[in-house]
Design a protein around this motif. Sequence first.
Motif, PDB file in Angstrom:
ATOM      1  N   LYS A   1      28.456  45.016  40.871  1.00 41.31           N
ATOM      2  CA  LYS A   1      30.048  45.535  40.389  1.00 41.31           C
ATOM      3  C   LYS A   1      30.288  44.084  41.356  1.00 41.31           C
ATOM      4  O   LYS A   1      31.330  43.972  41.102  1.00 41.31           O
ATOM      5  CB  LYS A   1      30.269  46.454  40.599  1.00 41.31           C
ATOM      6  N   GLU A   2      30.226  43.884  42.524  1.00 38.97           N
ATOM      7  CA  GLU A   2      31.520  43.161  43.467  1.00 38.97           C
ATOM      8  C   GLU A   2      30.921  41.458  42.768  1.00 38.97           C
ATOM      9  O   GLU A   2      31.939  40.806  42.676  1.00 38.97           O
ATOM     10  CB  GLU A   2      30.639  42.909  44.854  1.00 38.97           C
ATOM     11  N   LEU A   3      29.575  41.230  41.963  1.00 42.57           N
ATOM     12  CA  LEU A   3      29.656  40.586  41.432  1.00 42.57           C
ATOM     13  C   LEU A   3      29.886  39.787  40.617  1.00 42.57           C
ATOM     14  O   LEU A   3      30.846  38.988  39.892  1.00 42.57           O
ATOM     15  CB  LEU A   3      27.779  39.935  41.111  1.00 42.57           C
ATOM     16  N   LEU A   4      30.090  40.618  39.857  1.00 47.46           N
ATOM     17  CA  LEU A   4      31.126  41.037  38.293  1.00 47.46           C
ATOM     18  C   LEU A   4      32.768  40.768  38.192  1.00 47.46           C
ATOM     19  O   LEU A   4      33.190  40.242  37.582  1.00 47.46           O
ATOM     20  CB  LEU A   4      30.753  42.250  37.414  1.00 47.46           C
ATOM     21  N   GLU A   5      33.113  41.219  39.508  1.00 51.62           N
ATOM     22  CA  GLU A   5      34.381  40.657  40.244  1.00 51.62           C
ATOM     23  C   GLU A   5      34.843  39.179  40.261  1.00 51.62           C
ATOM     24  O   GLU A   5      35.526  39.462  40.043  1.00 51.62           O
ATOM     25  CB  GLU A   5      35.062  42.084  41.390  1.00 51.62           C
ATOM     26  N   GLN A   6      33.768  38.767  41.081  1.00 53.04           N
ATOM     27  CA  GLN A   6      33.612  38.142  41.263  1.00 53.04           C
ATOM     28  C   GLN A   6      33.302  36.705  40.187  1.00 53.04           C
ATOM     29  O   GLN A   6      34.072  35.448  40.178  1.00 53.04           O
ATOM     30  CB  GLN A   6      32.510  37.256  42.561  1.00 53.04           C
ATOM     31  N   VAL A   7      33.354  37.029  39.055  1.00 55.18           N
ATOM     32  CA  VAL A   7      32.849  36.788  37.746  1.00 55.18           C
ATOM     33  C   VAL A   7      34.519  36.396  36.978  1.00 55.18           C
ATOM     34  O   VAL A   7      34.424  35.109  36.922  1.00 55.18           O
ATOM     35  CB  VAL A   7      31.292  36.920  37.177  1.00 55.18           C
ATOM     36  N   PHE A   8      34.421  37.541  37.863  1.00 53.32           N
ATOM     37  CA  PHE A   8      35.920  37.437  36.901  1.00 53.32           C
ATOM     38  C   PHE A   8      37.452  36.872  37.253  1.00 53.32           C
ATOM     39  O   PHE A   8      37.644  36.551  36.004  1.00 53.32           O
ATOM     40  CB  PHE A   8      37.159  39.401  37.115  1.00 53.32           C
ATOM     41  N   LYS A   9      36.953  36.758  38.586  1.00 47.29           N
ATOM     42  CA  LYS A   9      38.493  35.551  39.509  1.00 47.29           C
ATOM     43  C   LYS A   9      38.060  34.411  38.555  1.00 47.29           C
ATOM     44  O   LYS A   9      38.986  33.563  38.291  1.00 47.29           O
ATOM     45  CB  LYS A   9      37.847  35.664  40.795  1.00 47.29           C
TER      46      LYS A   9
END
Length: 337
Positions: A155-163
Amino acid sequence: MREKSFFQILLWYIRGHKKTIIMGSIFIGIFAMVFSLYSLELEPVLYASFLSAIIAFIFIAYDLIKYYKKHNDLCILEKKINIGLDKLPVANNLIEADYQNILQTLYEQSTDLISNIDIKQTEMVDYYTLWAHQIKTPIAAMRLILQSEYTEQNKELLEQVFKIEQYVEMVLGYLKIDNNSSDLVLKKYNLLEIIKQVIRKYAHVFIRKNIALDLKEMDCTVLTDEKWLVFVIEQILWNALKYTSSGKISIYMEDISQKVLVIEDTGSGIAEEDLPRIFERGFTGYNGRMDKKATGIGLYLCKKILDKLSHTISITSKVNVGTKVKINLSSIKTIIE
């Protein structure tokens, strides 16, 4: 080159013929002294001088008119200098011809230099545009891999991908906005539908940060470009989410007749001394210096895009109270570039 008045041109003319005037005055003085020493009759001398003065006046008047006309021609040419120097006035002497040759050489060199810069700029923009589009493929693949298993780490990595996706979109916007073929498509759109597009994209950020959304109903149709307006609202909403840790974000119409859209948050706000410069390219202000990752490009692009669409943007803010962004979506003088 500013067009000058006749009096100013007369002064320049006298200054340019200063040596001739001094030399003529010396000759007149010599003749007057010689005639005085030899006690010659004054009447024929005065008559000849009178005739000479009339002829000189006619000649000077004609030459001054030509001088005035040449000045006006050069003023007109200055406004068309990007077309070429082939319409320069005919040189009256060798020195003028030499100056025109120098100007022609400088013009050709500057034209070549501009052409080379344009070619390099186009190549660079094409390369980075291609890169920005190609990088979307591995980003999409990363997203799919991370979504295959829902763990806290993923989930945290997905947030970084979103950024990352946000920054890629910003790069594409930056590359395209100065391009004359930035494919503006002006149509009438339902503003609420455009806003809902953006909200759906950022819904997970609202949920993760536990920030409330207050979206007012609005019945408003705007003449705009959907893609670019979505980009602008995304940037503003992303800033609001980034700098709001608690509270809510409100989206509503302040003046339905003037089509003024307001996006208001309860975030950290913007320092008063930073407000006059927030639309400058690369300016990050106090918040940006604290964030360490701000680029100072988002609001710069928003302002530039809205200028192209003949919309306007203004921002008011108070530190630790919140920020209010107003977008005037009226399109009185839309210009398609």
